[in-house]
Design a protein around this motif. Structure first.
Motif, short mmCIF file in Angstrom:
data_model
loop_
_atom_site.label_atom_id
_atom_site.label_comp_id
_atom_site.label_asym_id
_atom_site.label_seq_id
_atom_site.Cartn_x
_atom_site.Cartn_y
_atom_site.Cartn_z
N THR A 41 -79.11 102.68 6.91
CA THR A 41 -77.93 103.54 7.52
C THR A 41 -77.05 103.32 9.05
N ALA A 42 -76.02 103.36 8.98
CA ALA A 42 -74.61 102.81 9.59
C ALA A 42 -75.27 103.09 11.16
N ALA A 43 -76.19 104.98 11.22
CA ALA A 43 -76.97 105.20 12.38
C ALA A 43 -78.04 104.14 12.74
N GLU A 44 -78.92 103.68 11.76
CA GLU A 44 -79.43 103.28 11.92
C GLU A 44 -80.05 101.77 12.29
N GLU A 45 -78.55 100.94 11.65
CA GLU A 45 -78.23 99.51 12.35
C GLU A 45 -78.15 99.69 13.26
N GLU A 46 -76.82 100.82 14.23
CA GLU A 46 -76.72 100.60 16.00
C GLU A 46 -77.57 101.11 16.46
N GLU A 47 -79.12 102.01 15.62
CA GLU A 47 -79.84 101.84 17.23
C GLU A 47 -80.81 100.76 17.14
N ASP A 48 -80.51 99.83 16.00
CA ASP A 48 -81.70 98.81 15.95
C ASP A 48 -81.30 97.70 16.65
N PHE A 49 -79.37 97.50 16.55
CA PHE A 49 -79.15 96.45 17.34
C PHE A 49 -79.03 97.34 18.77
N ILE A 50 -79.02 98.37 19.01
CA ILE A 50 -79.32 98.61 20.73
C ILE A 50 -80.46 98.00 21.41
N LYS A 51 -81.53 98.50 20.60
CA LYS A 51 -83.01 97.94 20.32
C LYS A 51 -83.19 97.08 20.80
N ASN A 52 -82.34 96.03 19.88
CA ASN A 52 -82.82 94.79 19.99
C ASN A 52 -81.37 93.03 20.68
N ASN A 53 -80.85 94.84 21.47
CA ASN A 53 -80.06 94.13 22.10
C ASN A 53 -79.65 94.41 24.14
N TYR A 54 -80.27 93.63 24.85
CA TYR A 54 -80.54 94.03 25.82
C TYR A 54 -79.41 94.55 26.29
N VAL A 55 -78.10 93.84 26.19
CA VAL A 55 -76.98 94.60 26.95
C VAL A 55 -77.13 95.57 27.11
N ALA A 56 -76.97 96.22 25.83
CA ALA A 56 -76.77 97.36 25.28
C ALA A 56 -77.44 98.78 25.61
N LYS A 57 -79.17 97.72 25.74
CA LYS A 57 -80.41 98.89 26.21
C LYS A 57 -79.89 99.31 27.37
N THR A 58 -79.55 98.14 28.21
CA THR A 58 -80.10 98.29 29.34
C THR A 58 -78.71 99.21 30.00
N LEU A 59 -77.54 99.28 29.37
CA LEU A 59 -76.05 99.99 29.74
C LEU A 59 -76.00 101.43 29.03
N LEU A 60 -76.98 101.93 28.43
CA LEU A 60 -77.07 102.70 28.27
C LEU A 60 -78.12 103.59 28.76
N ALA A 61 -79.07 103.15 29.77
CA ALA A 61 -80.25 103.61 30.83
C ALA A 61 -79.21 103.88 32.01
N ILE A 62 -78.19 103.12 32.01
CA ILE A 62 -77.58 102.92 33.74
C ILE A 62 -76.88 104.41 33.73
N PRO A 63 -76.88 105.42 34.59
CA PRO A 63 -76.32 106.61 34.53
C PRO A 63 -74.42 105.61 35.17
N GLU A 64 -73.78 106.54 34.48
CA GLU A 64 -72.26 105.56 35.36
C GLU A 64 -72.05 106.56 36.57
N LEU A 65 -70.55 106.20 36.94
CA LEU A 65 -70.34 106.43 38.46
C LEU A 65 -69.36 107.33 38.20
N PRO A 66 -69.23 108.29 39.21
CA PRO A 66 -68.26 108.87 38.99
C PRO A 66 -66.42 108.39 39.13
N ALA A 67 -65.94 108.61 38.14
CA ALA A 67 -64.15 108.60 38.15
C ALA A 67 -64.06 107.97 40.02
N ILE A 68 -63.30 107.01 39.75
CA ILE A 68 -62.23 107.15 40.93
C ILE A 68 -60.93 108.37 41.28
N THR A 69 -61.35 109.53 42.15
CA THR A 69 -59.71 110.03 42.40
C THR A 69 -59.74 109.93 43.94
N TRP A 70 -58.85 111.09 43.92
CA TRP A 70 -57.86 110.94 45.44
C TRP A 70 -59.00 111.45 46.36
#
Length: 475
Positions: A41-70
């Motif tokens: 399924t599309a969801a399974e394909e996305e999960e498999d892609f993330i599992k086998n793609n280092y960049v995508a997997k690493t980015l998911l594990a890194i918390p986003e910094l807060p947006a820069i505001t005034w």
């Protein structure tokens, strides 16, 4: 790793990295190189892609910094780097307008700037980051010491970031990705706090290098001493110009070296062309090379990173390459790595082929053979004899409708008229006139059918030496 060394005499065709064939029988059966995969399924394909793609997997594990505001922008800035980098131009400009010019200081600032700059390009970059050659212990100490005078961090920090840049070029794990804008790739990546370190980058060789570790241990002292104290005291003790030593050979030199190096991350990914690969942003350009001591042939460098050269041709500006060559002649460097010319030519060929394909798409070509009807020679003669305004001529197995061309034929109307309903192959291929390539191309646009078996006089065409001309012989 596909490279050869400078000691090898032939770089034209030899490929020293080709493995020996396995002593196994060759199967004559057709085999599929990939096994059938179960449908997902599309969801399974996305999960498999993330599992086998280092960049995508690493980015998911890194918390986003807060947006820069005034209200929080000041918490997102690396103030130490900002103060150092942005104070340099103001100090330098102030010095230009308040300090007298002394020619000795000017010459020294240029020479010292070249030496500390080459310590970055030949040392930090090509030696430590890419291991493009091997350096003696003496040369390594010289390079890390002079490199500290450029005040660009430690070798380990610099090389680690640069290896990440090559490994993750143009992705979100690239520390200075060009896709995030010219400002970010030039200096913005240094200004703002990042929530990402350099991902999975191997620096074990640097951890075991005692010159790198020595520089890291004494980096602050080396930065101050080589960055400011050395130029100030050389200019002061040499010709009594302490002030010029600080402003010109110190602050202004550092400002220029910093931004020259930053141009490798920014300008070299925007300006120029891509003669070896256009899938990523690195580009080759003389102006960038001029600014960066030869690092401007960046498309070549990203394709062949462990080559000690950036500029491939002898006439291209690359003083870093010449410096490394000189190191070898002085016995300070060995094992200068060069990628095989055959592999370099593959890159050029691929890009030329792409350019040809793009150019080819702008051209209107004849109809594909599969789109043409197949008729017998007798059917061709019957069609040509009809009084329906069509003027049909058979040449090289193709039936051509020359109705709209017959009056503009350079050889005259009568010549074409006399071949209507006949096989004019021999006449076209030299029996009357040996036509130009342009004539062949023009004629091909008039194809309306294929004559089964090619026509009646194919053997005559062969006798005249034109059997190389492609003719459909269909059964």
């Amino acid at each position: 790793m596909t490279f050869t060394t400078e000691e090898t005499s032939d770089f034209d065709t030899s490929m020293y990295y080709i493995p020996k064939p396995l002593d196994l029988p060759i199967s004559t059966e057709k085999q599929s190189l990939s096994s059938p995969q179960p449908k997902m399924t599309a969801a399974e394909e996305e999960e498999d892609f993330i599992k086998n793609n280092y960049v995508a997997k690493t980015l998911l594990a890194i918390p986003e910094l807060p947006a820069i505001t005034w209200s929080n922008w000041y918490t997102q800035i690396d103030w130490v780097k900002v103060i150092v980098l942005y104070s340099e131009p103001f100090i330098g400009i102030y010095g230009v307008f308040t300090t007298r010019f002394v020619w000795q200081t000017t010459v020294f600032a240029i020479v010292y700037g070249l030496l500390t700059g080459l310590a970055i390009t030949a040392g930090y970059h090509r030696l430590f980051a890419h291991r493009a050659y091997q350096a003696s212990l003496l040369l390594r100490y010289i390079l890390v010491t002079l490199g500290a005078g450029a005040m660009q961090g430690s070798v380990k920090w610099w090389a680690r970031g640069h290896r990440a840049h090559h490994r993750y070029t143009d992705t979100d794990l690239d520390p200075y990705s060009a896709h995030r804008g010219l400002f970010h790739s030039h200096i913005g990546w240094l200004m703002f706090i990042s929530n990402r370190n350099c991902a999975d980058t191997d620096t074990a060789d640097l951890d075991n290098d005692k010159t790198v570790q020595w520089q890291f241990k004494y980096l602050t002292v080396l930065n101050i001493f080589m960055g400011y104290i050395v130029p100030v005291f050389i200019c002061g003790l040499g010709w009594n110009d302490y002030r010029g030593g600080y402003f010109f050979a110190g602050a202004l030199r550092l400002f220029l070296i910093h931004h020259a190096t930053f141009c490798v991350n920014s300008l070299a990914h925007y300006l120029g062309d891509a003669p070896f690969d256009d899938r990523h942003t690195p580009r080759d350009h003389f102006i960038t090379a001029l600014v960066t001591l030869g690092e401007g042939y960046h498309n070549f460098h990203h394709e062949f990173p462990s080559d000690y050269r950036n500029a491939l041709e002898w006439y291209q500006y690359d003083p870093t390459k010449w410096a490394i060559w000189l190191f070898e002649k002085l016995g300070l460097a060995t094992n200068l790595k060069r990628f095989s010319k055959n592999e370099i030519q593959k890159g050029r060929y691929g890009m030329m082929q792409k350019a040809l394909n793009r150019f080819g798409k702008t051209i209107v070509w004849p109809k594909d053979n599969a789109m043409l009807p197949i008729i017998s020679f007798e059917e061709y003669q019957e069609l040509a004899s009809k009084d329906d305004g069509r003027q049909l001529i058979l040449i090289s197995g193709f039936v051509h409708d020359v109705s709209n061309f017959i009056d503009t034929h350079p050889g005259g109307r009568a010549l074409l008229k006399s071949r209507i309903g006949k096989d004019a192959t021999v006449a076209f291929h030299g029996g009357v006139q040996n036509h130009s390539t342009a004539a062949h191309n023009t004629l091909a646009m008039m194809r309306v059918a294929i004559c089964k078996y090619g026509g009646e006089v194919e053997h005559l065409k062969k006798r005249l030496g034109h059997d190389f001309t492609p003719t459909p012989i269909l059964t």
